[in-house]
Write an enzyme that holds these catalytic residues in place. Sequence first.
Site, PDB file in Angstrom:
ATOM      1  N   ASP A  41      -1.199  -0.853   5.897  1.00 43.20           N
ATOM      2  CA  ASP A  41      -1.356  -0.279   7.235  1.00 43.20           C
ATOM      3  C   ASP A  41      -2.703  -0.648   7.854  1.00 43.20           C
ATOM      4  O   ASP A  41      -3.099  -0.092   8.863  1.00 43.20           O
ATOM      5  CB  ASP A  41      -1.186   1.244   7.197  1.00 43.20           C
ATOM      6  CG  ASP A  41      -2.208   1.925   6.288  1.00 43.20           C
ATOM      7  OD1 ASP A  41      -2.978   1.192   5.638  1.00 43.20           O
ATOM      8  OD2 ASP A  41      -2.220   3.164   6.229  1.00 43.20           O
ATOM      9  N   GLY A  42      -3.396  -1.596   7.238  1.00 44.00           N
ATOM     10  CA  GLY A  42      -4.671  -2.049   7.797  1.00 44.00           C
ATOM     11  C   GLY A  42      -5.866  -1.337   7.229  1.00 44.00           C
ATOM     12  O   GLY A  42      -6.971  -1.842   7.311  1.00 44.00           O
ATOM     13  N   ASP A  57      -4.652   6.016  -4.291  1.00 46.12           N
ATOM     14  CA  ASP A  57      -4.298   7.385  -4.670  1.00 46.12           C
ATOM     15  C   ASP A  57      -4.294   7.555  -6.189  1.00 46.12           C
ATOM     16  O   ASP A  57      -4.461   6.612  -6.952  1.00 46.12           O
ATOM     17  CB  ASP A  57      -2.924   7.739  -4.084  1.00 46.12           C
ATOM     18  CG  ASP A  57      -2.775   9.240  -3.840  1.00 46.12           C
ATOM     19  OD1 ASP A  57      -3.588  10.020  -4.380  1.00 46.12           O
ATOM     20  OD2 ASP A  57      -1.851   9.629  -3.111  1.00 46.12           O
ATOM     21  N   ASP A  60       0.878  -1.163   0.000  1.00 41.94           N
ATOM     22  CA  ASP A  60       0.000   0.000   0.000  1.00 41.94           C
ATOM     23  C   ASP A  60       0.922   1.221   0.000  1.00 41.94           C
ATOM     24  O   ASP A  60       2.086   1.123   0.390  1.00 41.94           O
ATOM     25  CB  ASP A  60      -0.875  -0.034   1.266  1.00 41.94           C
ATOM     26  CG  ASP A  60      -1.841   1.133   1.321  1.00 41.94           C
ATOM     27  OD1 ASP A  60      -2.340   1.542   0.270  1.00 41.94           O
ATOM     28  OD2 ASP A  60      -2.080   1.639   2.435  1.00 41.94           O
ATOM     29  N   ARG A 112       0.273  15.053  -3.686  1.00 37.77           N
ATOM     30  CA  ARG A 112      -1.132  14.648  -3.659  1.00 37.77           C
ATOM     31  C   ARG A 112      -1.967  15.903  -3.867  1.00 37.77           C
ATOM     32  O   ARG A 112      -1.844  16.870  -3.109  1.00 37.77           O
ATOM     33  CB  ARG A 112      -1.476  13.986  -2.327  1.00 37.77           C
ATOM     34  CG  ARG A 112      -2.903  13.457  -2.305  1.00 37.77           C
ATOM     35  CD  ARG A 112      -3.134  12.555  -1.128  1.00 37.77           C
ATOM     36  NE  ARG A 112      -4.502  12.082  -1.080  1.00 37.77           N
ATOM     37  CZ  ARG A 112      -4.983  11.288  -0.128  1.00 37.77           C
ATOM     38  NH1 ARG A 112      -4.187  10.883   0.843  1.00 37.77           N
ATOM     39  NH2 ARG A 112      -6.234  10.888  -0.142  1.00 37.77           N
TER      40      ARG A 112
END
Length: 1258
Positions: A890-891, A760, A507, A694
């Site tokens: 990261d979950g 993203d 991720d 971003r």
Amino acid sequence: MEKEDLKILNKGEEEEMELLGYRLCRWRMALVSLGVLCTGGFLLLLLYWMPEWCVKSTCCRTTARDAQVVLLRTTDEFRRWFLARVRVMLAPGSSPFHRLETQTTSPSSPTTSPLDKKHPSHLPDHSPTEELISGYVDYQPIQIRYFTFHSTKYYWKDELQNFEVLTGLEDLQISCSTLHLEHSAGLSRNQQEYRRLFFGVNEIAVKVPSVFKLLVKEVLNPFYIFQLFSVILWSADEYYYYAMTIVLMSVISIATTLYTIKKQYIMLHDMVAAHSIVRVSVCRSNNETEEILSTDLVPGDLIIIPRNGTIMPCDAVLVTGTCIVNESMLTGESVPVTKTNLPNLMPGDIKEEANCAYNTEEHKRHTLFCGTNVIQTRFYTDELVKAVVVRTGFSTAKGQLVHSILYPKPTDFKLYHDAYLFLLCLVVVAGIGFVYTIVLCIINKVPAGTIIIESLDIITITVPPALPAALTAGIVYAQQRLKKIGIFCISPQRINICGQINLVCFDKTGTLTEDGLDLWGVQRVENGSFHLSEESAYKQNLVKSHFVACMATCHSLTKIEGQLSGDPLDLKMFEATGWTLEEATEEETSLHNRIMPTVVRPPKQLLPPEPVVSPEQDMELSELSSAYEIGIVRQFPFSSALQRMSVVARLLGEKRMEAYVKGAPEVVATLCKKETVPENFAAVLEGYTKQGFRVVALAHRRLESKLTWHKVQNISRDHIETNMEFLGLIVMQNKLKAETLGVLQDLHRANIRTVMVTGDNMLTAISVARDCGMIPPQDTVIIADAFPPHDGQAAKITWRYADKPSNASQLEEVNISLEDVCHIDEPKTQEQYHFAMNGKSFAVISEHFPDMLQKLVLRGTVFARMAPDQKTELIQALQDVDYFVGMCGDGANDCGALKRAHSGISLSELEASVASPFTSRTPNISCVPSLIREGRAALITSFCVFKFMALYSIIQYISVTVLYSILSNLGDFQFLFIDIAIILFIVFTMSLNQAWKELVSRRPPSGLISAPLLFSVLTQMLICFGFQIITFFWVRWQPWYTVWTPLTDVCNMSLHLNETDHYDNDTEIDEHNIQNFENTSIFYVSSFQYLIVAIVFSKGKPFRQPSYKNWPFVMSVLSLYFFLLFILFHPVEIIDEYLEIVCIPFEWRVKLLLIILFNAAVSVVVETFILDIVLWKLVFSRDKQGSFVVTPAASTPQGSIDLPAQKCPPWLCCSNKIPKARYMHLAQELSVDPDWPPKPTTTTEANSCSETALPITS
């Protein structure tokens, strides 16, 4: 098997199964019962282990509708069998399923349940079915057939002619408008009782089995049954000590296993049961409110969410009010999420939207999931926050998570499959020994009882009883080492699989990059053109601009205990404005007949100075006129599907409201008027994304004056998010974590592919991939844009370059060449390439170009805008081409992918990590190489232990069969010394080698059935066999040799007369002929052979630390060597007596030592020099892990499929060898395809008939 009788359950889902119906057959059951009696219960055990045999031997085939027993078989690669008993339930009504669907919860419904007509009185909770239907004399109860499998009930449905699971309200395909109209009044008590017949009690029941049940299940394991057989046999042969030791070992092993399993069940039970049963307030259809236990809830119940929050006991959809929820249990993110009520569409709204079926995934922003924590509620004064129950029990989100833990998919790993094959080979060897023993005993006229015992004894010798414990030891040690470096494991068997990982998916946000974002700058738009970029929006001239108003209002932030909390991006954006946020208190809310809006205010120092107020002026009026604050009237939360969020706000004193939108730039631009979007919008956006920023776009629209506050509360977001004015861009910087670059370099050096899978923006992801080294600067990125069929046109893929490589300005075509390992030295000039695609393209390619998908994942490096389920599908696609896939996240939204991967590593310590096999306490990817190193070490340890245990069995087998030829055997204490003092000490210490300090480019073999391992085991077997045979015959050729008796003295001892007197006075007859020169010689040589193979097999570099650093192993081996040499050259009477060793001449002891030394030298030379240096490098290097490569000029494994272990000469390499791994085979095919990779600015269309790809040049 008749195909028409075969039913498919859960079609297209992960738990898809085939179903066959059977009915009990009395004569077959009688025959089986007779067989059980004749075999002493063994047949019953066999049927217990083999459900397919059990059903087919006791039942006859029938239709699924009439089945009494169903035989289930999974459709996955494991093809496991299960059986289930079909049960019958009585229910009122002629068509209970139809009635279940048409029973509405509204009093105005035209359909009324017979329960309501006939039995209005309230039944007590948990009343049996008989009580419920007892009052319905006019209604003949009908039989409902169902079976339970893995805590899930499957009901027979006549319309489908199949069994089906009832999940909840979603089964009815209820539209959002219907849910408000017909399900917002609640159920009557009778309706609730009726539904509970089918949906059952609302609980996620993790039953902790009793110790007795666990004991029976564990003891009925085939291995322990074999041990029981062995113990009985040894006891019959008077091997009491050894039998007792094995029983003790088994008891300790079983006790440890039971403790571990029981502890895991209790932990899971406690985690689930902590908030399972709560009291909830339920609205009834007669406008009453009743408090019941959460276990009584059924789909359709209308529950009231308490003001002070609660832990949700079910999945429910909000119909009124707003909730702030912590969903960390499901997503891994502790960021509070705002849940709004399901929009109640007005009569004038679009018809299609009104008919949209409610779905928990699509409408998750309105759904409260089971197990999540409702922190706060916001509500009307006269209307409570209400939600309709949609799913209960194991059907809920939490229930499905617990279900996946209770019933995990078996671990598919070649090692375990090969282990069974290897044991089968040992059984065949044992069979040969069995026949040999019987023939030998018959020739020598041995009594029948002795023949039976000794022939069966050879089987127990060949299959080692300590094998499972020995294999587990290495994994347990690896688990402890991982724990020391902060990596926790809930699935220890997966540690071995980690050693085979050759691709890792990462991720991006929070994993490769920092979790937090920093505001880099803003770029405002006015009159359709961009201003110059500005570092900050904290300026006096911008304080009253729509741009800053959008930054201050368009977010989902809330205050929890006085602290701002919410999405990190929202938090950074709001903090950059310097504004303050105030929320209405409960007291303020109760004073107004509406929801008090959240208010935001700018800092006073940025506002223009207030005019001087004269004493005559009304101070309050003056304060009101000078105040500048904005109230957030309605919020449309961020949707990953829409990639945006919006709010409706009103400036204090203004009559008209404003709409603000924030989201992905490419999405927001499509919602805006064309004239407000700058012409260079795409170029500016690309410039930022290429640099890895971003970017978030803002837009605004002034709403019509007719839109009142009440109308805004019920309007759909599509009415708001249209004809917007583009305001500009917010540029956020997401820095790489300090460890990312080094870790990815380590993985690349180890020839492990790395892939980025993120939610993203595409260009941002590509930029980060270049920054972190996933895509080298000189490599080309080809973006695949796929479009679904539209207006009669077939699905198509267009190919374009993300950017031009710095060293190739005029690149027209990209070539890839797959070269054989033998031609590795030839110069290469081809460019390396990578594919990138977004989630929408991935979905289209998966559906319309399935063959193309496999080619794309072979070189796919960046997958952007991927939804959680798409991440899981990508992992599956990579596994389908035979990659061993690791996933690190990261979950957040990664739970499915973490579970599906061969090795999922969660960087979150929250409850979501319970779905991941591994959890790292260190919140960066440095855990990945550590885990792979430990996995490789554990895998090599497993191989070493398995090889050693196989040799231990074979050495003992050779010793016993050789001694059987003279009707002798090893003594009881000799067996005990070998099995306990030598084997257990060696096995449990040889597994302690630490992992090697760095990752190497070579991977260990994945299975036992591979050329190097088989060669190693077979050569050592032959060496041991040869030296034992030499010892056996050589001792018989010695001049002093004679048949040993208690009076024999070949040692010329001075105490000869005393010994003779001793034996004359106290001589026991050796019935088993243990004491003889052959036995003693074979015992000494074989004892040293165990130690020799232990040292030879205990490999170190490149996967483990050298054995000399393993002090417990070194000390164990040295101690045993010293003890054996001591008793060889300095006999101790008491030891010789216990071990039943006879005295042999000193010169024969020296010869035995020479035999042992020569044996050791041959074993070491064959294993170390011939196998490791010559054969491994020249022949075995072309094993499937490293046989086929793609252009070795590539600087990273992204540009190669797999690097070879070593070069090989042409006379040893076969250039036409087809690789076993699917991804290598694909690479080989594509290397000769002139049309691959696709050329830039071309289009590939799907053939509408066959869905095959047709390239078309545009």
